[in-house]
Design a protein around this motif. Sequence first.
Motif, PDB file in Angstrom:
ATOM      1  N   ALA A  81       0.835  -1.434  -0.573  1.00  0.00           N
ATOM      2  CA  ALA A  81       0.369   0.190   0.350  1.00  0.00           C
ATOM      3  C   ALA A  81       0.902   1.491  -0.182  1.00  0.00           C
ATOM      4  CB  ALA A  81      -0.774  -0.161   1.258  1.00  0.00           C
ATOM      5  N   ARG A  82       2.157   0.987   0.809  1.00  0.00           N
ATOM      6  CA  ARG A  82       2.977   2.413   0.143  1.00  0.00           C
ATOM      7  C   ARG A  82       4.441   1.935  -0.510  1.00  0.00           C
ATOM      8  NH1 ARG A  82       4.129   4.200   5.478  1.00  0.00           N
ATOM      9  NH2 ARG A  82       4.978   6.089   4.392  1.00  0.00           N
ATOM     10  N   PRO A  83       4.799   1.788  -1.219  1.00  0.00           N
ATOM     11  CA  PRO A  83       5.982   1.648  -2.102  1.00  0.00           C
ATOM     12  C   PRO A  83       7.194   2.080  -2.186  1.00  0.00           C
ATOM     13  CG  PRO A  83       3.741   1.703  -3.002  1.00  0.00           C
ATOM     14  CD  PRO A  83       3.265   1.552  -2.063  1.00  0.00           C
ATOM     15  N   THR A 123      18.532   8.986  -4.015  1.00  0.00           N
ATOM     16  CA  THR A 123      17.157   9.170  -3.886  1.00  0.00           C
ATOM     17  C   THR A 123      16.442   8.240  -4.248  1.00  0.00           C
ATOM     18  OG1 THR A 123      16.390  10.297  -5.736  1.00  0.00           O
ATOM     19  CG2 THR A 123      17.930  11.541  -4.121  1.00  0.00           C
ATOM     20  N   SER A 124      14.902   7.969  -3.085  1.00  0.00           N
ATOM     21  CA  SER A 124      13.744   7.347  -3.651  1.00  0.00           C
ATOM     22  C   SER A 124      12.834   8.040  -2.374  1.00  0.00           C
ATOM     23  CB  SER A 124      13.947   5.853  -2.848  1.00  0.00           C
ATOM     24  OG  SER A 124      12.744   5.203  -3.087  1.00  0.00           O
ATOM     25  N   SER A 125      10.911   7.713  -2.667  1.00  0.00           N
ATOM     26  CA  SER A 125      10.237   8.032  -2.586  1.00  0.00           C
ATOM     27  C   SER A 125       9.507   7.822  -1.809  1.00  0.00           C
ATOM     28  CB  SER A 125       9.862   9.315  -3.186  1.00  0.00           C
ATOM     29  OG  SER A 125       9.573   8.893  -4.384  1.00  0.00           O
ATOM     30  N   ARG A 126       8.170   7.730  -1.483  1.00  0.00           N
ATOM     31  CA  ARG A 126       6.970   6.416  -1.322  1.00  0.00           C
ATOM     32  C   ARG A 126       6.171   7.371  -0.930  1.00  0.00           C
ATOM     33  NH1 ARG A 126       6.535   2.507   3.610  1.00  0.00           N
ATOM     34  NH2 ARG A 126       7.686   3.976   5.053  1.00  0.00           N
ATOM     35  N   PRO A 127       4.688   7.096  -0.854  1.00  0.00           N
ATOM     36  CA  PRO A 127       3.481   7.607  -0.170  1.00  0.00           C
ATOM     37  C   PRO A 127       2.970   7.745   0.830  1.00  0.00           C
ATOM     38  CG  PRO A 127       2.863   6.041  -1.792  1.00  0.00           C
ATOM     39  CD  PRO A 127       4.027   5.622  -1.814  1.00  0.00           C
ATOM     40  N   LEU A 128       3.163   9.197   1.579  1.00  0.00           N
ATOM     41  CA  LEU A 128       2.845   9.030   3.426  1.00  0.00           C
ATOM     42  C   LEU A 128       1.981   7.881   3.961  1.00  0.00           C
ATOM     43  CD1 LEU A 128       3.428  12.493   4.053  1.00  0.00           C
ATOM     44  CD2 LEU A 128       4.875  10.846   4.849  1.00  0.00           C
ATOM     45  N   CYS A 129       1.050   7.988   2.773  1.00  0.00           N
ATOM     46  CA  CYS A 129       0.074   7.048   3.073  1.00  0.00           C
ATOM     47  C   CYS A 129      -1.171   5.971   2.750  1.00  0.00           C
ATOM     48  CB  CYS A 129      -1.767   8.023   4.453  1.00  0.00           C
ATOM     49  SG  CYS A 129      -2.214   8.856   3.099  1.00  0.00           S
ATOM     50  N   ALA A 130      -1.690   5.076   3.054  1.00  0.00           N
ATOM     51  CA  ALA A 130      -1.750   4.181   1.614  1.00  0.00           C
ATOM     52  C   ALA A 130      -2.671   5.019   1.057  1.00  0.00           C
ATOM     53  CB  ALA A 130      -2.348   2.742   2.661  1.00  0.00           C
ATOM     54  N   GLN A 131      -2.416   3.766  -0.520  1.00  0.00           N
ATOM     55  CA  GLN A 131      -3.733   4.659  -1.847  1.00  0.00           C
ATOM     56  C   GLN A 131      -5.186   3.819  -0.921  1.00  0.00           C
ATOM     57  OE1 GLN A 131      -2.521   6.757  -3.183  1.00  0.00           O
ATOM     58  NE2 GLN A 131      -0.949   7.208  -2.049  1.00  0.00           N
ATOM     59  N   PRO A 132      -6.060   5.006  -1.327  1.00  0.00           N
ATOM     60  CA  PRO A 132      -7.895   4.482  -0.951  1.00  0.00           C
ATOM     61  C   PRO A 132      -7.682   3.346  -2.396  1.00  0.00           C
ATOM     62  CG  PRO A 132      -7.641   6.903  -1.969  1.00  0.00           C
ATOM     63  CD  PRO A 132      -6.155   6.342  -2.106  1.00  0.00           C
ATOM     64  N   SER A 134     -10.661   1.994  -2.880  1.00  0.00           N
ATOM     65  CA  SER A 134     -12.393   2.040  -3.564  1.00  0.00           C
ATOM     66  C   SER A 134     -11.917   3.617  -4.007  1.00  0.00           C
ATOM     67  CB  SER A 134     -13.344   1.184  -3.015  1.00  0.00           C
ATOM     68  OG  SER A 134     -13.434   1.928  -1.768  1.00  0.00           O
ATOM     69  N   PRO A 135     -13.165   4.129  -4.503  1.00  0.00           N
ATOM     70  CA  PRO A 135     -13.679   4.818  -5.246  1.00  0.00           C
ATOM     71  C   PRO A 135     -14.146   5.814  -4.076  1.00  0.00           C
ATOM     72  CG  PRO A 135     -14.001   3.852  -7.222  1.00  0.00           C
ATOM     73  CD  PRO A 135     -14.041   3.020  -6.143  1.00  0.00           C
ATOM     74  N   GLY A 136     -13.964   7.482  -4.002  1.00  0.00           N
ATOM     75  CA  GLY A 136     -14.920   7.758  -3.083  1.00  0.00           C
ATOM     76  C   GLY A 136     -14.268   8.082  -1.319  1.00  0.00           C
ATOM     77  N   GLN A 137     -13.205   7.279  -1.525  1.00  0.00           N
ATOM     78  CA  GLN A 137     -12.190   6.894   0.034  1.00  0.00           C
ATOM     79  C   GLN A 137     -11.521   8.575   0.171  1.00  0.00           C
ATOM     80  OE1 GLN A 137     -10.405   3.342   0.295  1.00  0.00           O
ATOM     81  NE2 GLN A 137     -12.257   2.875   2.236  1.00  0.00           N
ATOM     82  N   VAL A 138     -11.393   9.163   1.112  1.00  0.00           N
ATOM     83  CA  VAL A 138     -10.536  10.353   1.162  1.00  0.00           C
ATOM     84  C   VAL A 138      -8.378   9.602   0.474  1.00  0.00           C
ATOM     85  CG1 VAL A 138      -8.751  11.452   2.795  1.00  0.00           C
ATOM     86  CG2 VAL A 138     -11.606  10.990   3.281  1.00  0.00           C
ATOM     87  N   SER A 139      -8.520  10.537   0.365  1.00  0.00           N
ATOM     88  CA  SER A 139      -6.926   9.843  -0.526  1.00  0.00           C
ATOM     89  C   SER A 139      -5.429  11.138   0.511  1.00  0.00           C
ATOM     90  CB  SER A 139      -6.818   9.474  -1.562  1.00  0.00           C
ATOM     91  OG  SER A 139      -7.174  11.353  -2.133  1.00  0.00           O
ATOM     92  N   CYS A 140      -4.500  10.469   0.549  1.00  0.00           N
ATOM     93  CA  CYS A 140      -3.522  11.428   1.085  1.00  0.00           C
ATOM     94  C   CYS A 140      -2.292  11.646  -0.592  1.00  0.00           C
ATOM     95  CB  CYS A 140      -2.809  10.708   2.363  1.00  0.00           C
ATOM     96  SG  CYS A 140      -1.386  11.501   2.640  1.00  0.00           S
ATOM     97  N   LYS A 141      -1.643  12.705  -0.344  1.00  0.00           N
ATOM     98  CA  LYS A 141      -1.648  13.271  -1.296  1.00  0.00           C
ATOM     99  C   LYS A 141       0.472  13.230  -0.730  1.00  0.00           C
ATOM    100  CE  LYS A 141      -3.934  12.830  -4.816  1.00  0.00           C
ATOM    101  NZ  LYS A 141      -4.826  12.000  -5.425  1.00  0.00           N
ATOM    102  N   GLY A 142       0.857  13.625   0.205  1.00  0.00           N
ATOM    103  CA  GLY A 142       1.698  13.297   1.218  1.00  0.00           C
ATOM    104  C   GLY A 142       2.619  12.293   0.358  1.00  0.00           C
ATOM    105  N   ILE A 143       3.697  12.677   0.478  1.00  0.00           N
ATOM    106  CA  ILE A 143       5.544  12.008  -0.250  1.00  0.00           C
ATOM    107  C   ILE A 143       6.513  12.253   0.854  1.00  0.00           C
ATOM    108  CG2 ILE A 143       7.159  11.503  -2.161  1.00  0.00           C
ATOM    109  CD1 ILE A 143       4.445  10.737  -2.881  1.00  0.00           C
TER     110      ILE A 143
END
Length: 153
Positions: A81-83, A123-132, A134-143
């Motif tokens: 979920a957070r690769p 360098t590398s990076s990954r999402p700060l939080c798991a991606q939703p 299903s559609p309509g769930q709150v998402s996080c755009k932090g890296i």
Amino acid sequence: MRRTTITALAGAALLLTGCGSQSGGDTGSGGEVSPSTSAHSSPGPSRGCSVHGQLTAADSGRTVCLSKGDEVRIVLDGTKARPWKPVTASGSALQAINAGFVLQPGDATAAYRAVAAGTVKLTSSRPLCAQPSSPGQVSCKGIQTWTITVRVS
């Protein structure tokens, strides 16, 4: 074997390899370190390099000092979920080599050999939080970013 067991065994082997190459005081004392297959991490700009066998996400922001022929290994433990994105190197002082680790979904591993004098950013990076899921769930755009400076002499 479980991923944590493999990582622990690999880390222990790398640390034992580095232990025999140090002269002077304890790890972190700023003593001279002979060229080997271990990386040397500098905890701050005014201190010398100390033995550091493997870099992880917790090492972000550090400076690693290598001599030509030394190797540095990176293991970033992620999740499906957070690769982590693959580790990239900017500069020509390092040459990519086989990391020798089994990848689990979301992990990023890399290994480099110092081949020329210079400075390289890893360098590398990954999402700060798991991606939703299903559609309509709150998402996080932090890296979450991971950066290491490698100085080769």
